[in-house]
Design a protein around this motif. Structure first.
Motif, PDB file in Angstrom:
ATOM      1  N   UNK A 115       2.287 -21.656 -70.987  1.00  0.00           N
ATOM      2  CA  UNK A 115       3.545 -22.377 -70.845  1.00  0.00           C
ATOM      3  C   UNK A 115       4.732 -21.525 -71.303  1.00  0.00           C
ATOM      4  N   UNK A 116       4.493 -20.643 -72.267  1.00  0.00           N
ATOM      5  CA  UNK A 116       5.551 -19.717 -72.692  1.00  0.00           C
ATOM      6  C   UNK A 116       5.922 -18.780 -71.541  1.00  0.00           C
ATOM      7  N   UNK A 117       4.933 -18.364 -70.755  1.00  0.00           N
ATOM      8  CA  UNK A 117       5.209 -17.505 -69.597  1.00  0.00           C
ATOM      9  C   UNK A 117       6.150 -18.185 -68.601  1.00  0.00           C
ATOM     10  N   UNK A 118       6.105 -19.516 -68.581  1.00  0.00           N
ATOM     11  CA  UNK A 118       6.945 -20.263 -67.643  1.00  0.00           C
ATOM     12  C   UNK A 118       8.300 -20.640 -68.243  1.00  0.00           C
ATOM     13  N   UNK A 119       8.514 -20.280 -69.515  1.00  0.00           N
ATOM     14  CA  UNK A 119       9.832 -20.481 -70.091  1.00  0.00           C
ATOM     15  C   UNK A 119       9.929 -21.445 -71.253  1.00  0.00           C
ATOM     16  N   UNK A 120       8.867 -22.199 -71.533  1.00  0.00           N
ATOM     17  CA  UNK A 120       8.948 -23.113 -72.675  1.00  0.00           C
ATOM     18  C   UNK A 120       8.839 -22.335 -73.982  1.00  0.00           C
ATOM     19  N   UNK A 121       9.600 -22.774 -74.977  1.00  0.00           N
ATOM     20  CA  UNK A 121       9.626 -22.091 -76.268  1.00  0.00           C
ATOM     21  C   UNK A 121       9.415 -23.033 -77.455  1.00  0.00           C
ATOM     22  N   UNK A 122       9.329 -24.332 -77.203  1.00  0.00           N
ATOM     23  CA  UNK A 122       9.181 -25.294 -78.291  1.00  0.00           C
ATOM     24  C   UNK A 122       7.951 -26.163 -78.041  1.00  0.00           C
ATOM     25  N   UNK A 123       7.082 -26.244 -79.054  1.00  0.00           N
ATOM     26  CA  UNK A 123       5.813 -26.942 -78.913  1.00  0.00           C
ATOM     27  C   UNK A 123       5.562 -27.839 -80.125  1.00  0.00           C
ATOM     28  N   UNK A 124       5.051 -29.021 -79.852  1.00  0.00           N
ATOM     29  CA  UNK A 124       4.682 -29.963 -80.902  1.00  0.00           C
ATOM     30  C   UNK A 124       3.281 -30.478 -80.604  1.00  0.00           C
ATOM     31  N   UNK A 125       2.347 -30.180 -81.480  1.00  0.00           N
ATOM     32  CA  UNK A 125       0.978 -30.670 -81.343  1.00  0.00           C
ATOM     33  C   UNK A 125       0.833 -31.953 -82.161  1.00  0.00           C
ATOM     34  N   UNK A 126       0.332 -32.998 -81.528  1.00  0.00           N
ATOM     35  CA  UNK A 126       0.041 -34.255 -82.221  1.00  0.00           C
ATOM     36  C   UNK A 126      -1.471 -34.418 -82.245  1.00  0.00           C
ATOM     37  N   UNK A 127      -2.053 -34.400 -83.434  1.00  0.00           N
ATOM     38  CA  UNK A 127      -3.500 -34.507 -83.554  1.00  0.00           C
ATOM     39  C   UNK A 127      -3.918 -35.884 -84.058  1.00  0.00           C
ATOM     40  N   UNK A 128      -4.880 -36.461 -83.372  1.00  0.00           N
ATOM     41  CA  UNK A 128      -5.442 -37.732 -83.819  1.00  0.00           C
ATOM     42  C   UNK A 128      -6.642 -37.535 -84.710  1.00  0.00           C
ATOM     43  N   UNK A 153       1.603 -32.234 -86.169  1.00  0.00           N
ATOM     44  CA  UNK A 153       1.596 -33.396 -87.037  1.00  0.00           C
ATOM     45  C   UNK A 153       0.328 -34.225 -86.848  1.00  0.00           C
ATOM     46  N   UNK A 154      -0.206 -34.736 -87.935  1.00  0.00           N
ATOM     47  CA  UNK A 154      -1.234 -35.775 -87.825  1.00  0.00           C
ATOM     48  C   UNK A 154      -0.552 -37.104 -87.506  1.00  0.00           C
ATOM     49  N   UNK A 155      -1.311 -38.174 -87.486  1.00  0.00           N
ATOM     50  CA  UNK A 155      -0.753 -39.496 -87.198  1.00  0.00           C
ATOM     51  C   UNK A 155      -0.787 -40.398 -88.431  1.00  0.00           C
TER      52      UNK A 155
END
Length: 264
Positions: A115-128, A153-155
């Motif tokens: 996704x970085x190759x396509x231009x995105x630079x900000x990521x948020x992982x939400x783990x359950x 972040x956890x939940x």
């Protein structure tokens, strides 16, 4: 269906966020500009006692991710969920599938790099799944010096202040987790098969009790060491209304964090 328009399509039309898997490549190229944050939900395939589905952590991650993205009003896209996590502590129970920490981290590295190759630079992982936390913390350190923003972040721990009137020992498949599932996916909860697991420290073996210490040396044990059914707490006490409070408040708090991140 109403007038030939399926309920699901009407729901999708009303959403203010997009799922990356549902976009065309042209729409994805446009989303890089309009929706600069990628939310990546991650879960697990592991036992949740006799009354809840093994996809529990995945369902919760997706449910909260959807709500966070909704609150961000189009500024985020949701990547396809990673449905497997780090679950060796549940391998004594049939149906559990576990990734090694190295594999789990590499899957996320590859998703983010793509996704970085396509231009995105900000990521948020939400783990359950709490078993993913340590690996996500390590991964976050890897990205500190790179040209992207990585947050995770956890939940349940985000709303730990709201978890009251629960067993002395609680957590996996207990009151809070079951409440969230009763709210998000009641069809995946078999209420007549919910049963209490370990509920007091006195019930735990010495290794299990030592592993619950908040301070001092750390010890990990399998969930079969905690209880023969791998349950912490009494899920029979959970209610959908409690789950609504936990899920919606977690979404509020995570979205507020993401809003500040996007405004920085």
């Amino acid at each position: 269906m109403t007038g030939g328009f399926p309920e699901e399509k009407r729901h999708q039309a009303a959403r203010s966020f997009r799922r990356l898997a549902e976009l065309t490549t042209d729409e994805a190229a446009e989303a890089v500009r309009r929706s600069p944050l990628v939310i990546i939900p991650v879960g697990a395939q592991e036992q949740h006692g006799g009354g809840m589905a093994m996809a529990t952590d995945t369902v919760r991650a997706v449910g909260v991710a959807d709500r966070v993205a909704e609150r961000l009003a189009g500024r985020a896209v949701i990547a396809p969920v990673v449905p497997y996590g780090i679950s060796p502590h549940h391998m004594a129970f049939a149906g559990t599938v576990s990734l090694s920490p190295a594999t789990f981290m590499q899957v996320l590295r590859d998703v983010i790099a793509s996704l970085q190759d396509h231009g995105w630079r900000q990521f948020l992982v939400i783990t359950g799944h709490g078993g993913n936390n340590a690996a996500l913390s390590v991964l976050a350190q890897e990205y500190v010096r790179q040209d992207l923003t990585f947050a995770w972040t956890p939940i349940t721990s985000v709303v730990s202040d709201l978890i009251v009137d629960v067993s002395e020992v609680h957590g996996h498949s207990g009151e809070a987790e079951t409440a969230q599932m009763l709210y998000l996916a009641p069809d995946l909860v078999q209420a007549d098969r919910l049963e209490p697991g370990a509920t007091t420290l006195d019930e735990l073996t010495t290794p299990a009790r030592l592993s619950r210490q908040a301070h001092g040396p750390r010890l990990s044990v399998g969930f079969d060491v905690y209880h023969k059914r791998g349950v912490l707490g009494d899920p029979r006490r959970a209610t959908a209304e409690d789950g609504r409070l936990l899920v919606e408040t977690a979404a509020d708090r995570i979205a507020a964090f993401a809003d500040e991140l996007l405004s920085a």
